[in-house]
Design an enzyme around this catalytic site. Sequence first.
Site, short mmCIF file in Angstrom:
data_model
loop_
_atom_site.label_atom_id
_atom_site.label_comp_id
_atom_site.label_asym_id
_atom_site.label_seq_id
_atom_site.Cartn_x
_atom_site.Cartn_y
_atom_site.Cartn_z
N LYS A 174 1.14 -1.07 0.17
CA LYS A 174 0.14 0.11 0.00
C LYS A 174 0.76 1.79 -0.03
O LYS A 174 1.30 1.27 0.94
CB LYS A 174 -0.50 0.01 1.14
CG LYS A 174 -2.12 1.06 0.99
CD LYS A 174 -2.32 1.52 2.51
CE LYS A 174 -1.97 2.30 3.10
NZ LYS A 174 -2.19 3.31 2.27
N GLY A 227 7.03 5.51 7.88
CA GLY A 227 6.33 6.14 8.37
C GLY A 227 6.55 7.29 8.80
O GLY A 227 7.56 6.95 10.03
N THR A 231 2.86 5.94 14.24
CA THR A 231 1.74 4.73 12.64
C THR A 231 2.91 3.81 13.13
O THR A 231 2.16 2.22 13.81
CB THR A 231 2.21 5.39 11.57
OG1 THR A 231 1.64 6.56 11.67
CG2 THR A 231 0.78 3.96 11.40
N GLU A 249 11.16 1.77 10.34
CA GLU A 249 11.17 3.14 9.51
C GLU A 249 11.05 4.15 9.85
O GLU A 249 9.60 4.44 8.86
CB GLU A 249 11.72 3.36 7.70
CG GLU A 249 12.78 1.67 7.90
CD GLU A 249 14.50 1.31 8.24
OE1 GLU A 249 14.69 2.58 8.42
OE2 GLU A 249 15.15 0.43 8.41
N CYS A 283 12.74 12.05 5.39
CA CYS A 283 13.31 11.63 7.30
C CYS A 283 14.90 12.08 7.58
O CYS A 283 15.29 11.36 8.43
CB CYS A 283 12.78 10.23 6.97
SG CYS A 283 14.07 8.77 6.59
N GLU A 384 9.79 16.61 15.59
CA GLU A 384 9.88 16.80 13.98
C GLU A 384 8.70 17.28 13.51
O GLU A 384 7.47 17.40 13.88
CB GLU A 384 9.40 15.01 13.22
CG GLU A 384 10.25 14.66 12.17
CD GLU A 384 9.38 13.43 11.40
OE1 GLU A 384 8.63 12.99 11.55
OE2 GLU A 384 10.41 12.78 10.50
P1 NAD Z 1 2.15 7.66 8.67
O1 NAD Z 1 2.50 7.18 9.28
O2 NAD Z 1 1.09 8.56 8.19
O3 NAD Z 1 1.67 6.77 6.70
C1 NAD Z 1 2.81 6.22 6.77
C2 NAD Z 1 1.80 4.73 5.66
O4 NAD Z 1 0.80 4.01 6.52
C3 NAD Z 1 0.84 4.95 5.13
O5 NAD Z 1 0.54 4.56 3.94
C4 NAD Z 1 -0.34 5.15 5.87
O6 NAD Z 1 -1.80 5.04 4.97
C5 NAD Z 1 -0.17 4.41 6.68
N1 NAD Z 1 -1.27 3.79 7.58
C6 NAD Z 1 -1.38 5.08 8.13
N2 NAD Z 1 -2.47 4.44 9.56
C7 NAD Z 1 -2.01 3.10 9.22
C8 NAD Z 1 -2.27 1.76 10.07
N3 NAD Z 1 -3.22 1.92 10.96
N4 NAD Z 1 -2.06 0.59 9.77
C9 NAD Z 1 -1.27 1.01 9.06
N5 NAD Z 1 -1.18 1.33 7.78
C10 NAD Z 1 -1.29 2.91 7.97
O7 NAD Z 1 3.72 8.66 7.66
P2 NAD Z 1 3.74 9.93 6.10
O8 NAD Z 1 2.86 11.04 7.06
O9 NAD Z 1 2.57 9.50 5.49
O10 NAD Z 1 4.95 9.86 6.44
C11 NAD Z 1 6.07 10.90 6.81
C12 NAD Z 1 6.81 10.30 8.30
O11 NAD Z 1 7.22 9.29 7.76
C13 NAD Z 1 7.93 11.23 8.76
O12 NAD Z 1 7.49 10.91 10.30
C14 NAD Z 1 8.73 10.79 8.60
O13 NAD Z 1 9.79 11.00 9.82
C15 NAD Z 1 9.33 9.13 8.10
N6 NAD Z 1 9.59 9.11 6.90
C16 NAD Z 1 10.97 7.64 7.64
C17 NAD Z 1 11.78 7.17 6.80
C18 NAD Z 1 12.89 6.51 7.25
O14 NAD Z 1 13.53 6.06 6.91
N7 NAD Z 1 12.97 5.87 8.29
C19 NAD Z 1 11.68 7.71 5.28
C20 NAD Z 1 10.98 8.88 5.52
C21 NAD Z 1 9.19 8.74 5.50
#
Ligand code: NAD
Length: 480
Positions: A174, A227, A231, A249, A283, A384
């Site tokens: 997804k 993400g 989450t 991650e 990130c 963040e």
């Molecule tokens: P998010 O956690 O809101 O969403 C990430 C993904 O998880 C999306 O596809 C979302 O639909 C899904 N999701 C949300 N709730 C869920 C649930 N209950 N069950 C399963 N899936 C679910 O994050 P975002 O706003 O899309 O991205 C930004 C965040 O990602 C920032 O905190 C950033 O630091 C982090 N990030 C981390 C890395 C890394 O490598 N460590 C890389 C890029 C982004």
Amino acid sequence: MHTIQNYINGNFHDPVSNDWIDNYCPANGEIYGKIPNSSKDDVENAYIAAQSAFPSWSQTTLEERSRILIKISELIEENLQRFAEAESKDNGKPISLAKVVDIPRAASNFRFFGNAITQFASESHESIGQDAVNYTLRQPLGVVGCISPWNLPLYLFTWKIAPAIAAGNCVVSKPSEITPMTAYLLGDICNQAGLPKGVLNIVHGLGSTTGQAIIEHPDIKAISFTGGTTTGSHIAKVAAPMFKKLSLELGGKNPNIIFADCDYNEMLETTVLSSFSNQGQICLCGSRIFVEASIYKQFKQDFIAKVKRLKVGHPSEPDTNIGALVSKSHLEKVIQYIEIAKQENGTVLCGGHEVSVKGFENGYYLEPTIIEVSTDECRINQEEVFGPVVTIMPFNTEDNVLQMANKVKYGLSATIWTNDLKRTMRLSNQIQAGIVWVNTWMMRDLRTPFGGVKASGVGREGGFEALRFFTEAKNVCIKY
Ligand code: NAD
């Protein structure tokens, strides 16, 4: 208006429930398409397709898997312009960035793991004196779940899918509901490359519906997630009692530590990038800048001058440095953090305001923002923000800056600028981060382990680490 569909068993489908969500273009704030809000039923269909494909795919020779992955990589490259335009429109990032970073990197992910799988070996242990030999099998897990965020949409989506498939798994994936477009385009590319039906399935929808159905699925054996930390924590709570393998991650609040003995010009150029690339929505961006006191005044002046020259504009303009933030709600969140910083006695040295881009007045544009803080303990320095906002403050000693660097809940990456080798070694050893860059930023070799410590996650991606995650080690002991 376009319609995105789920990619299940090699075909495109509407969601079973006929439930849809709007897809926005950040550059002008308009709805330009709709995407499925897939339910448990769609995830189940994707699971069944993946499970049916698994016996054959897991027995497909490494040469054949490699050939298909490399073909996918080539087809992404052939469609570079189309993919870059789609990514830029969906995410708001400058098309120039998507063309040199996001899409080439997505292609490299497939090429890299297509090659890596042919070199993936396991151990054998001869048990001397016991007339026995042990060897390790590394077997694919079965059906695995891959969930990715919106900031580097195709880049991070493929970073998970490519090793999962290379290792012989079948995938229910997804992408972020905010940036679904390039993942949707990938389905067609996989068909063209001859990826057997059901090996990769892409379901679209909200985290709380579609994502939740993936993490709750009792027979999906592993979840690879990138993400936010909140989450990630929720996913761990749901998945851990089912003993799923987890790779998480998560967020970061990365220090950028600048010593007076660094190569100043190179540091300055790179610090602009590490602060504001992709509107600061990476990130790995260095959002906390600590500068040795003796060069602080000079740095402040030069950094502000350079940042003021960055052009905020429509993502498709070739000279745009800063495009649109990904969504209205994200823009509002970032602006709120700037207000919080002001209330906590932070000084906005430049930026801080929304930008109205002519002809695209409803887009989500924000000036690159530098905030001077007098303490590292304020919220803008601890939480963040994930936008074009950095803090700067001076430090006096190595011990002092190390303490500040580590005094956050996150531990993803850190950057150090110095030419002192001993200091480099001391700090690299002691900084709490999964990745430390010295005199560079974002330089990536895909063989290296990638991931964070503390609230930045658990597990490592990249190279053989990813192939190990997507396989189960089994020991076989033979007595002869
Ligand atoms: P998010 O956690 O809101 O969403 C990430 C993904 O998880 C999306 O596809 C979302 O639909 C899904 N999701 C949300 N709730 C869920 C649930 N209950 N069950 C399963 N899936 C679910 O994050 P975002 O706003 O899309 O991205 C930004 C965040 O990602 C920032 O905190 C950033 O630091 C982090 N990030 C981390 C890395 C890394 O490598 N460590 C890389 C890029 C982004």
